[in-house]
Design a protein around this motif. Structure first.
Motif, mmCIF file in Angstrom:
data_model
loop_
_atom_site.group_PDB
_atom_site.id
_atom_site.type_symbol
_atom_site.label_atom_id
_atom_site.label_comp_id
_atom_site.label_asym_id
_atom_site.label_seq_id
_atom_site.Cartn_x
_atom_site.Cartn_y
_atom_site.Cartn_z
ATOM 1 N N ILE A 125 0.844 -1.190 0.000
ATOM 2 C CA ILE A 125 0.000 0.000 0.000
ATOM 3 C C ILE A 125 0.882 1.244 0.000
ATOM 4 O O ILE A 125 1.772 1.384 0.854
ATOM 5 C CB ILE A 125 -0.933 0.042 1.234
ATOM 6 N N TYR A 126 0.660 2.117 -0.952
ATOM 7 C CA TYR A 126 1.343 3.410 -0.984
ATOM 8 C C TYR A 126 0.415 4.447 -0.380
ATOM 9 O O TYR A 126 -0.658 4.714 -0.924
ATOM 10 C CB TYR A 126 1.724 3.775 -2.423
ATOM 11 N N TRP A 127 0.815 4.993 0.759
ATOM 12 C CA TRP A 127 0.046 6.075 1.387
ATOM 13 C C TRP A 127 0.488 7.387 0.767
ATOM 14 O O TRP A 127 1.500 7.960 1.125
ATOM 15 C CB TRP A 127 0.253 6.072 2.895
ATOM 16 N N MET A 128 -0.263 7.838 -0.189
ATOM 17 C CA MET A 128 0.021 9.081 -0.893
ATOM 18 C C MET A 128 -0.531 10.253 -0.088
ATOM 19 O O MET A 128 -1.662 10.232 0.357
ATOM 20 C CB MET A 128 -0.629 9.046 -2.283
ATOM 21 N N PHE A 129 0.282 11.264 0.084
ATOM 22 C CA PHE A 129 -0.235 12.482 0.697
ATOM 23 C C PHE A 129 0.385 13.726 0.075
ATOM 24 O O PHE A 129 -0.296 14.524 -0.547
ATOM 25 C CB PHE A 129 -0.014 12.486 2.216
ATOM 26 N N ARG A 130 1.686 13.878 0.224
ATOM 27 C CA ARG A 130 2.334 15.109 -0.255
ATOM 28 C C ARG A 130 2.626 15.071 -1.744
ATOM 29 O O ARG A 130 2.684 16.119 -2.379
ATOM 30 C CB ARG A 130 3.636 15.320 0.528
ATOM 31 N N ASP A 131 2.823 13.913 -2.298
ATOM 32 C CA ASP A 131 3.185 13.786 -3.710
ATOM 33 C C ASP A 131 2.054 13.121 -4.480
ATOM 34 O O ASP A 131 2.023 11.905 -4.658
ATOM 35 C CB ASP A 131 4.504 13.020 -3.829
ATOM 36 N N ALA A 137 -3.536 4.559 -1.293
ATOM 37 C CA ALA A 137 -4.503 5.097 -0.329
ATOM 38 C C ALA A 137 -4.220 6.571 -0.113
ATOM 39 O O ALA A 137 -3.059 6.985 -0.010
ATOM 40 C CB ALA A 137 -4.428 4.347 0.996
ATOM 41 N N PHE A 138 -5.276 7.354 -0.051
ATOM 42 C CA PHE A 138 -5.162 8.780 0.279
ATOM 43 C C PHE A 138 -6.124 9.060 1.420
ATOM 44 O O PHE A 138 -7.293 8.661 1.368
ATOM 45 C CB PHE A 138 -5.511 9.660 -0.926
#
Length: 499
Positions: A45-51, A79-80
């Protein structure tokens, strides 16, 4: 388990094309304490937030490679987490709608790549671990941000799931990762510049393609998202700061701003950047990229690579752009990362705190309330114009931001009030507010961060001074005021036509 608030641990072992110095191993999970490859078929799971992008994103590249290198080829999901204050701070409908409109486009792109996109609502410390467990995730890859809300949330998530899965963090926002550029708080650009330049040959490299995933997604499907309804709901909750119309959200729009054939910065407008960027009467002299860089809709590294490729045509302007894009931006991240009180007078250097406190009770010729400042009701038409540019355009010219903040110091009851007012207004109206660059800009103007002591004077002490007369010597003040008046008139006209 490692905390993102402590000095960085050694880099994680790295089987990917991502530079190992860009990756931090926050938790090794179980069962293998040294391997970064996943040991089960559970998804990464990639927790995307800033990029908030797919293109040129070291974090999703690392997550995809982790998935591909697992023992049975794991699937990948993104996931965002969309959650309320204080995480998004004082973000209003202007910033949140811009972000959500971009995420809608990003979700469609992910779908075309067979990568599910989970939009989570609520506190990420609760929602993200729940998702990881439901999906039986094998690894989590997180973005990097130096700001307190994100770091404290990531710390809590690592404490919650770090004994179960591997947790990595990737700095995909900076060209040289913040922890690689320096291990300490840097005093000024002149102290960090040689360190970054020394590392650029290692880190300023072309991006590989996103690996093709061989394992299809067979787990829980993300719930459908009614984007129009969501955007309307968030706008109602966030407050009535009008959306901007001068830049479209999303990765494609960001690349158009950078490289467009009609009006792209590098293709059409960079030639005079070294001189025009300091003239508020020439807004076209700026890159227009800051909203996209703030939301991570374009990679600073992509901007730098494309600029370097064109350096022979405009060497002075390209060098000036790279100084702002890399050195100054990464200096701001360095400050916020190593100085926890990055938005407080306590975060200033001792000499600056001392001089400000010595002059805190000096007589001010003018004192304005926050409401008067917000409504641009001061005696100074130049300052009023800069405030109105920010309110109506969502962006204030960089030179004017300095003058604007310094006058707030001069016209409020003390430095603490000045700093809190400047940050409040910046974060509320600037499309790129709530950003290390914004906090450092206010701290530079009001608290002398990354600056030096100057001739002592009332109110300012040894903090650098700016005044109306100095602005008149640098640019056509009347032309700038007229330019802003046209912006405001156009905004009011569009608003009345939409009613």
């Amino acid at each position: 388990m490692a905390s993102s608030l402590t000095p960085p641990p050694p880099p994680a072992p790295n089987p990917t094309p991502v530079h190992p110095g860009r990756i931090r191993l926050l938790s090794s999970g179980a069962p293998s304490p040294t391997s970064t490859s996943t040991s089960t078929s559970g998804p990464v799971i990639y927790w995307m937030f800033r990029d908030q992008r797919i293109r040129d994103n070291w974090a999703i590249l690392h997550a995809a490679q982790l998935a591909a290198s697992s023992s049975s080829s794991s699937p990948l999901a993104v996931a965002f987490t969309l959650f309320p204050s204080p995480f998004f701070l004082s973000a209003r409908s202007r910033q949140l709608a811009f972000m959500l409109r971009s995420l809608r486009l990003l979700s469609l792109h992910l779908t075309s790549l067979n990568i599910p996109f989970f939009l989570l609502r609520g506190d990420p410390v609760l929602t993200l671990p729940s998702l990881l467990r439901r999906l039986n995730a094998s690894a989590l890859v997180a973005d990097f941000s130096p700001l307190r809300p994100f770091r404290s949330s990531l710390d809590a998530i690592v404490r919650e799931v770090g004994n179960e899965i591997t947790v990595h963090q990737v700095d995909a926002h900076n060209v040289v990762p913040v922890w690689a550029a320096s291990e300490r708080l840097e005093y000024a650009a002149k102290t960090i510049r040689p360190k970054i330049h020394r590392l650029l040959p290692e880190y300023l490299v072309e991006f590989p393609d996103l690996p093709r995933l061989s394992s299809p997604w067979i787990g829980e499907e993300p719930p459908g998202i009614n984007w129009d309804e969501l955007i309307s709901e968030v706008k109602r909750e966030a407050g009535d700061v009008r959306e901007i119309g001068w830049c479209e959200p999303g990765e494609d729009a960001a690349m158009e701003m950078l490289m467009g054939r009609m009006d792209g910065f590098l293709t059409k407008r960079i030639k005079n950047y070294d001189t025009d960027r300091n003239d508020p009467v020439k807004p076209k002299g700026l890159s227009g990229l800051s909203p996209y860089l703030h939301f991570g809709q374009i990679s600073a590294q992509r901007c730098a690579l494309e600029a370097k490729a064109r350096r022979k045509f405009s060497p002075q302007s390209v060098d000036a752009f790279l100084e702002e894009l890399i050195i100054r931006r990464e200096l701001a991240d360095n400050f916020c990362y190593y100085q926890p009180q990055y938005d407080s007078l306590q975060g200033a250097w001792e000499w600056a705190r001392k001089t400000l406190m010595e002059h805190a009770l000096d007589k001010r010729e003018h004192i304005y309330t926050r409401e008067q400042l917000e409504k641009a009701k001061t005696h100074d038409p130049l300052w009023n114009a800069s405030q109105l540019e920010m309110v109506h355009y969502g962006k204030m010219h960089g030179f004017m931001r300095m003058y604007w903040a310094k006058k707030i110091l001069e016209w409020t009851s003390g430095p603490e009030e000045a700093l809190s007012t400047a940050i409040y207004l910046n974060d509320k109206y600037e499309i790129d507010g709530r950003d290390p660059n914004g906090y450092v800009g206010c701290m530079w103007s009001i608290c002398g961060v990354h600056d030096q002591g100057w001739k002592e004077r009332p109110v300012f002490g040894k903090i650098r001074y700016m005044n109306y007369a100095g602005c008149k010597r640098k640019f056509n003040v009347d032309a700038y005021i007229s330019y802003v008046n046209r912006l405001v008139s156009g905004t009011k006209k569009r608003k009345s036509e939409s009613l």
